[in-house]
Design a protein around this motif. Structure first.
Motif, PDB file in Angstrom:
ATOM      1  N   SER A  44      30.390  46.834  -1.255  1.00 49.86           N
ATOM      2  CA  SER A  44      30.107  46.161  -2.524  1.00 49.86           C
ATOM      3  C   SER A  44      29.321  45.157  -2.681  1.00 49.86           C
ATOM      4  O   SER A  44      28.324  45.082  -3.493  1.00 49.86           O
ATOM      5  N   THR A  45      29.354  44.063  -1.830  1.00 51.70           N
ATOM      6  CA  THR A  45      28.390  42.929  -1.942  1.00 51.70           C
ATOM      7  C   THR A  45      27.054  43.237  -1.571  1.00 51.70           C
ATOM      8  O   THR A  45      26.004  42.912  -2.084  1.00 51.70           O
ATOM      9  N   GLY A  46      26.879  44.031  -0.292  1.00 54.38           N
ATOM     10  CA  GLY A  46      25.614  44.365  -0.116  1.00 54.38           C
ATOM     11  C   GLY A  46      24.809  45.224  -1.070  1.00 54.38           C
ATOM     12  O   GLY A  46      23.594  45.054  -1.360  1.00 54.38           O
ATOM     13  N   PHE A  47      25.781  45.985  -1.812  1.00 55.12           N
ATOM     14  CA  PHE A  47      25.052  46.928  -2.766  1.00 55.12           C
ATOM     15  C   PHE A  47      24.519  46.052  -3.913  1.00 55.12           C
ATOM     16  O   PHE A  47      23.563  46.060  -4.445  1.00 55.12           O
ATOM     17  N   LYS A  48      25.605  45.047  -4.298  1.00 52.15           N
ATOM     18  CA  LYS A  48      25.046  44.198  -5.583  1.00 52.15           C
ATOM     19  C   LYS A  48      24.004  43.370  -5.040  1.00 52.15           C
ATOM     20  O   LYS A  48      23.028  43.105  -5.935  1.00 52.15           O
ATOM     21  N   ASN A  49      23.738  42.785  -3.972  1.00 53.07           N
ATOM     22  CA  ASN A  49      22.918  41.816  -3.478  1.00 53.07           C
ATOM     23  C   ASN A  49      21.258  42.565  -3.532  1.00 53.07           C
ATOM     24  O   ASN A  49      20.395  42.026  -3.424  1.00 53.07           O
ATOM     25  N   SER A  50      21.579  43.946  -3.076  1.00 48.09           N
ATOM     26  CA  SER A  50      20.243  44.673  -3.059  1.00 48.09           C
ATOM     27  C   SER A  50      19.567  44.651  -4.317  1.00 48.09           C
ATOM     28  O   SER A  50      18.183  45.043  -4.399  1.00 48.09           O
ATOM     29  N   GLY A  51      19.845  44.332  -5.592  1.00 49.58           N
ATOM     30  CA  GLY A  51      19.547  44.150  -6.919  1.00 49.58           C
ATOM     31  C   GLY A  51      19.358  45.854  -7.526  1.00 49.58           C
ATOM     32  O   GLY A  51      18.868  45.951  -8.483  1.00 49.58           O
ATOM     33  N   ALA A  52      20.298  46.564  -6.828  1.00 49.12           N
ATOM     34  CA  ALA A  52      20.466  47.876  -7.578  1.00 49.12           C
ATOM     35  C   ALA A  52      20.945  47.679  -8.823  1.00 49.12           C
ATOM     36  O   ALA A  52      20.544  48.549 -10.121  1.00 49.12           O
ATOM     37  N   GLY A  53      21.882  46.825  -9.259  1.00 42.88           N
ATOM     38  CA  GLY A  53      22.629  46.890 -10.597  1.00 42.88           C
ATOM     39  C   GLY A  53      21.591  46.341 -11.513  1.00 42.88           C
ATOM     40  O   GLY A  53      21.318  47.015 -12.625  1.00 42.88           O
ATOM     41  N   ASP A  54      20.468  45.459 -11.171  1.00 44.63           N
ATOM     42  CA  ASP A  54      19.511  45.083 -12.048  1.00 44.63           C
ATOM     43  C   ASP A  54      18.609  45.987 -12.487  1.00 44.63           C
ATOM     44  O   ASP A  54      18.134  46.218 -13.579  1.00 44.63           O
ATOM     45  N   ALA A  55      18.103  47.032 -11.346  1.00 45.38           N
ATOM     46  CA  ALA A  55      17.311  48.070 -11.405  1.00 45.38           C
ATOM     47  C   ALA A  55      17.840  49.006 -12.550  1.00 45.38           C
ATOM     48  O   ALA A  55      17.225  49.441 -13.370  1.00 45.38           O
TER      49      ALA A  55
END
Length: 417
Positions: free
Chosen positions: A286-297
């Motif tokens: 979950s943290t890795g996915f969040k840190n990738s910036g996917a949510g902001d995209a």
């Protein structure tokens, strides 16, 4: 290669391996955590952060307490009494499980409800001669439904209120979410009981805490086990600040072993280590996915889709599905924290009340039905049932649509734009 692309590739490979299972899913889960670390999306120290959590401690303690019921020989008696109410019908057992878990999780932590009820649900299934996997999955769904009934039903509800306060908006009241929660509980229970359960197989798996030779009733051990379980349930419901539920679970487990209801070796065997490792691996993914910036995209994409003058219905629909899809791969609290400021900003731009948008995001962000990654309790249920990724999709995606219908139908009534 961008961080988002790397995260999506890792996630896609993980999903494929979860579906086909060429290797054990625990290997896939921990492997994904390591992959996120060595691609720079999380630190090396973050790989195993999830194993140093109160959730893991809670699970271990409750597994020992639950297993003590089987070791005391009282589960047969409990199961038989419960089956007198439900009969030996799998449908009735699932319906009863959903109703009770909905009611309890409206005021208690859903993980606490699930760990306390799992031994009883398993005992009921064994007494009825049916596999426990579907009933245990219904326990998960019921706990999730019940979390929508009150502000304290699930942690993400309180998070939404905190974010609203920080943004200068009066937070929701304790029962503001209740009409939506009741709607989800009713429709969700009907869906799972009469449709959803038919979409998934009985895996035939019995959780580790129930794997013990059938033992004769020992009244002393039975009394200690039942009283201990009830006391821990009361603490979970009361949620005193000086007695967190994971501490209560550990004290309960110590009482079980200390009174010789179980030996230390039996207590260790009662802990489902596969389940524990799965739950622990979720944090890094979950943290890795969040840190990738996917949510902001995703947030930027929402703004492009909505355009300059979106209708309230369009806002509700786009934001609901964006938040609901994202929360299947990222913890619900970060999802809500990401989307609430965006949603409220959009509401201000188009001149409508921020409350229906905030409620939509709160409900969608906690609709963790459709993947094992969506929440720790989902991973926990994988360990208890051995359901696969595709099983969660089969039963969870329609439930997302049910939740959407409730939101669209009730927002104009209780929180008009």
């Amino acid at each position: 290669m961008s961080p988002i692309t790397i995260a999506l590739i890792i996630l896609a490979i993980t999903v494929v391996l979860f579906i086909w299972e060429p290797i054990p899913i625990i290997v896939t889960a921990i492997g994904a955590s390591i992959a996120f670390a060595y691609t720079g999306l999380i630190t090396i120290d973050d790989i195993f952060t999830g194993y140093n959590s109160t959730t893991i401690v809670l699970l271990a303690g409750m597994m020992v307490i639950g297993s003590s019921l089987f070791h005391a020989g009282i589960t047969d008696l409990i199961g038989e009494k419960m089956v007198r109410v439900t009969g030996k019908s799998e449908r009735n057992i699932i319906l009863a499980t959903l109703i009770v878990s909905c009611a309890l999780s409206s005021v208690c932590s859903n993980i606490g409800v699930m760990t306390a009820m799992a031994p009883l649900v398993t005992a009921m299934c064994i007494a009825a001669g049916v596999g426990p996997s579907k009933a245990l999955l219904s326990l998960l769904f019921g706990a999730q439904f019940g979390g929508f009934v009150t502000l304290v039903g699930v942690g993400s509800n309180a998070t939404a209120n905190s974010v609203m306060s920080e943004l200068g908006i009066t937070p929701f009241g304790f029962f503001s979410i209740t009409p939506f929660g009741i709607g989800i509980c009713i429709l969700g229970t009907l869906y799972f009981t009469f449709i959803g359960r038919k979409l998934i197989p009985d895996t035939g798996y019995v959780p580790e805490f129930a794997k013990t030779d059938k033992k004769p009733l020992d009244k002393r051990k039975a009394a200690i086990s039942v009283i201990t379980l009830l006391c821990v349930l009361v603490v979970i419901a009361a949620s005193p600040k000086n007695m967190p539920m994971h501490v209560a679970a550990v004290i309960g487990a110590l009482i079980i072993v200390g009174t010789k209801c179980m030996t230390v070796q039996e207590a260790i065997r009662a802990i489902d280590w596969n389940c524990m490792l799965l739950v622990g691996s979720l944090t890094a993914i979950s943290t890795g996915f969040k840190n990738s910036g996917a949510g902001d995209a995703v947030a930027e994409l929402i703004l492009k889709i909505l355009g300059e003058n979106p209708s309230p219905f369009m806002v509700t629909t786009v934001i609901f599905f964006a938040a609901a899809i994202l929360t299947q791969f990222m913890s619900n609290i970060p999802s809500i924290m990401l989307f609430l400021p965006i949603g409220i900003s959009i509401a201000e731009q188009i001149g409508v009340s921020p409350y229906p948008v905030a409620m939509t995001i709160t409900l969608a962000g906690a609709a963790s039905y459709a993947t094992p990654f969506a929440a720790p309790q989902n991973m926990m249920t994988v360990g208890w049932t051995h359901y696969k990724f595709v099983d969660f999709c089969k039963i969870g995606l329609p439930m997302l649509l049910v939740t959407y219908v409730v939101v669209v139908a009730l927002v104009p009534i209780f929180l008009p734009y």
